[in-house]
Design a protein around this motif. Structure first.
Motif, PDB file in Angstrom:
ATOM      1  N   SER A 142       0.929  -1.258  -0.193  1.00  0.00           N
ATOM      2  CA  SER A 142       0.025  -0.137   0.131  1.00  0.00           C
ATOM      3  C   SER A 142       0.763   1.320   0.101  1.00  0.00           C
ATOM      4  O   SER A 142       0.508   2.480  -0.763  1.00  0.00           O
ATOM      5  CB  SER A 142      -0.944   0.124   1.108  1.00  0.00           C
ATOM      6  OG  SER A 142      -1.745  -1.080   0.999  1.00  0.00           O
ATOM      7  N   VAL A 143       1.820   1.269   0.597  1.00  0.00           N
ATOM      8  CA  VAL A 143       2.855   2.561   0.603  1.00  0.00           C
ATOM      9  C   VAL A 143       3.469   2.704  -0.694  1.00  0.00           C
ATOM     10  O   VAL A 143       3.510   3.811  -1.241  1.00  0.00           O
ATOM     11  CB  VAL A 143       3.989   2.008   1.613  1.00  0.00           C
ATOM     12  CG1 VAL A 143       5.144   3.319   1.588  1.00  0.00           C
ATOM     13  CG2 VAL A 143       3.582   2.298   3.091  1.00  0.00           C
ATOM     14  N   LEU A 144       3.771   1.600  -1.662  1.00  0.00           N
ATOM     15  CA  LEU A 144       4.362   1.698  -2.858  1.00  0.00           C
ATOM     16  C   LEU A 144       3.497   2.385  -3.761  1.00  0.00           C
ATOM     17  O   LEU A 144       3.540   2.863  -4.702  1.00  0.00           O
ATOM     18  CB  LEU A 144       4.730   0.360  -3.184  1.00  0.00           C
ATOM     19  CG  LEU A 144       6.160  -0.311  -2.702  1.00  0.00           C
ATOM     20  CD1 LEU A 144       6.499  -1.542  -3.183  1.00  0.00           C
ATOM     21  CD2 LEU A 144       7.441   0.668  -2.764  1.00  0.00           C
ATOM     22  N   LEU A 145       1.953   1.889  -3.356  1.00  0.00           N
ATOM     23  CA  LEU A 145       1.014   2.359  -4.246  1.00  0.00           C
ATOM     24  C   LEU A 145       0.888   3.712  -4.086  1.00  0.00           C
ATOM     25  O   LEU A 145       0.364   4.632  -4.999  1.00  0.00           O
ATOM     26  CB  LEU A 145      -0.562   1.510  -3.842  1.00  0.00           C
ATOM     27  CG  LEU A 145      -0.526   0.153  -4.728  1.00  0.00           C
ATOM     28  CD1 LEU A 145      -1.833  -0.375  -4.129  1.00  0.00           C
ATOM     29  CD2 LEU A 145      -0.467   0.021  -6.049  1.00  0.00           C
ATOM     30  N   THR A 146       0.834   4.196  -2.645  1.00  0.00           N
ATOM     31  CA  THR A 146       0.844   5.660  -2.246  1.00  0.00           C
ATOM     32  C   THR A 146       1.913   6.509  -3.049  1.00  0.00           C
ATOM     33  O   THR A 146       1.735   7.570  -3.537  1.00  0.00           O
ATOM     34  CB  THR A 146       1.128   5.835  -0.872  1.00  0.00           C
ATOM     35  OG1 THR A 146       0.019   5.055  -0.181  1.00  0.00           O
ATOM     36  CG2 THR A 146       1.159   7.057  -0.490  1.00  0.00           C
ATOM     37  N   GLY A 193      -4.584   3.569   2.005  1.00  0.00           N
ATOM     38  CA  GLY A 193      -5.328   3.713   0.687  1.00  0.00           C
ATOM     39  C   GLY A 193      -6.509   4.780   0.563  1.00  0.00           C
ATOM     40  O   GLY A 193      -6.599   5.118  -0.417  1.00  0.00           O
ATOM     41  N   ALA A 194      -6.956   5.050   1.478  1.00  0.00           N
ATOM     42  CA  ALA A 194      -8.013   6.087   1.614  1.00  0.00           C
ATOM     43  C   ALA A 194      -7.647   7.496   1.435  1.00  0.00           C
ATOM     44  O   ALA A 194      -8.256   8.454   1.278  1.00  0.00           O
ATOM     45  CB  ALA A 194      -8.829   6.138   3.187  1.00  0.00           C
ATOM     46  N   GLY A 195      -6.053   7.829   1.471  1.00  0.00           N
ATOM     47  CA  GLY A 195      -5.598   8.959   1.025  1.00  0.00           C
ATOM     48  C   GLY A 195      -5.231   9.529  -0.069  1.00  0.00           C
ATOM     49  O   GLY A 195      -5.995   9.605  -1.058  1.00  0.00           O
ATOM     50  N   ALA A 196      -3.971   9.203  -0.594  1.00  0.00           N
ATOM     51  CA  ALA A 196      -3.512   9.318  -1.911  1.00  0.00           C
ATOM     52  C   ALA A 196      -3.954   8.614  -3.019  1.00  0.00           C
ATOM     53  O   ALA A 196      -4.171   9.101  -4.000  1.00  0.00           O
ATOM     54  CB  ALA A 196      -1.949   9.371  -1.780  1.00  0.00           C
ATOM     55  N   ILE A 197      -4.094   6.990  -2.519  1.00  0.00           N
ATOM     56  CA  ILE A 197      -4.630   6.180  -3.529  1.00  0.00           C
ATOM     57  C   ILE A 197      -5.953   6.402  -3.866  1.00  0.00           C
ATOM     58  O   ILE A 197      -6.330   6.449  -5.019  1.00  0.00           O
ATOM     59  CB  ILE A 197      -4.554   4.737  -2.952  1.00  0.00           C
ATOM     60  CG1 ILE A 197      -3.053   4.492  -2.631  1.00  0.00           C
ATOM     61  CG2 ILE A 197      -4.997   3.814  -3.947  1.00  0.00           C
ATOM     62  CD1 ILE A 197      -2.839   2.963  -1.897  1.00  0.00           C
TER      63      ILE A 197
END
Length: 258
Positions: free
Chosen positions: A111-115, A163-167
């Motif tokens: 999730s961090v990498l997706l961000t 996930g609810a922020g930048a993604i």
């Protein structure tokens, strides 16, 4: 109350205020790597933290008229059942077991990498979708894609708190390119409130929320977010986001290797 948690909350709040990146992508890895908090407890506590702070933000955006409630409803149709199912999955397999803890750690890293991808390439993706209007979804296809996106985010948020922020904001930009930045932010925060609240209740049911830790983080983060919002204009956005992306990539690889 541990002063180190208060200071950490302030630091994360400051970065969130300056960059707009969700606190989960910063707070959860920090608790896991720096303080040795178990992944499940870090996720559960951060979800409770997010439900409170995002609730305050939603009130502000609602007063400003920057929330699209029809989009919020579609996202919630997908996200809320997914969050409940993910909570039952964690309950079935045991969130505090070593194996599940490692899976949660990998989910946090992913999730961090997706961000990071969302952080670095959101503008380019928006430019591409704007230049190709024929690729934009409409009608039932758009509604379905929004619900599916909500479901994916519901699972990500419940398991990793990220996930609810930048993604989420990046998905909104891709699906609804005509929204203004303020409307993207308002809509993203509004749907995240019930999602993080339900996910937090699930983790409370699982026994993976540290209430003393939550209080310390809130005491530090609320003034940090306020200060960060004021300082944001004085710092070059491109430089700040680049450094933040580098930090998050480093954090992700440490999570994977540990």
């Amino acid at each position: 109350m541990d002063a180190s948690f208060v200071v950490s909350g302030f630091a994360v709040g400051l970065l969130v205020g300056m960059t707009g990146v969700g606190g989960g992508s910063l707070m959860t890895p920090l608790l896991t790597l720096l303080f040795g908090v178990s992944p499940a407890v870090a996720v559960g506590t951060d979800l409770a933290f997010a439900s409170i702070t995002k609730g305050v933000g939603t009130v502000t955006h609602r007063l400003r008229g920057t929330v699209h409630w029809d989009i919020v409803r579609r996202l919630c149709i997908g996200a809320l059942p997914a969050a409940v199912l993910a909570s039952f999955w964690l309950k079935h397999f045991g969130t505090l077991s070593q194996d599940i803890g490692q899976i949660i750690r990998y989910m946090i890293a992913g999730s961090v990498l997706l961000t990071v991808v969302a952080l670095l390439f959101k503008r380019k993706m928006l430019a591409w979708i704007t230049a190709h209007p024929e690729r934009q979804l409409q009608g039932k296809s758009l509604a379905t894609a929004t619900i599916v996106s909500g479901a994916v985010l519901g699972v990500l948020v419940t398991i990793s708190s990220i996930g609810a922020g930048a993604i989420g904001a990046t998905l909104l930009v891709m699906l609804y390119p005509r929204l203004t930045p303020a409307e993207v932010a308002g809509t993203d925060i509004a749907y995240a409130v019930p999602l993080t609240a339900i996910a937090a209740v699930g983790h409370w049911w699982l026994g993976s929320i540290d209430w003393n830790l939550l209080l310390a983080l809130l005491v530090g983060s609320l003034p940090g977010i306020t200060l960060g919002a004021y300082v944001a204009r004085a710092v070059p956005e491109k430089l700040l986001r680049g450094l933040l992306a580098l930090t998050l990539v480093t954090v992700a690889f440490k999570l994977i290797k540990s």
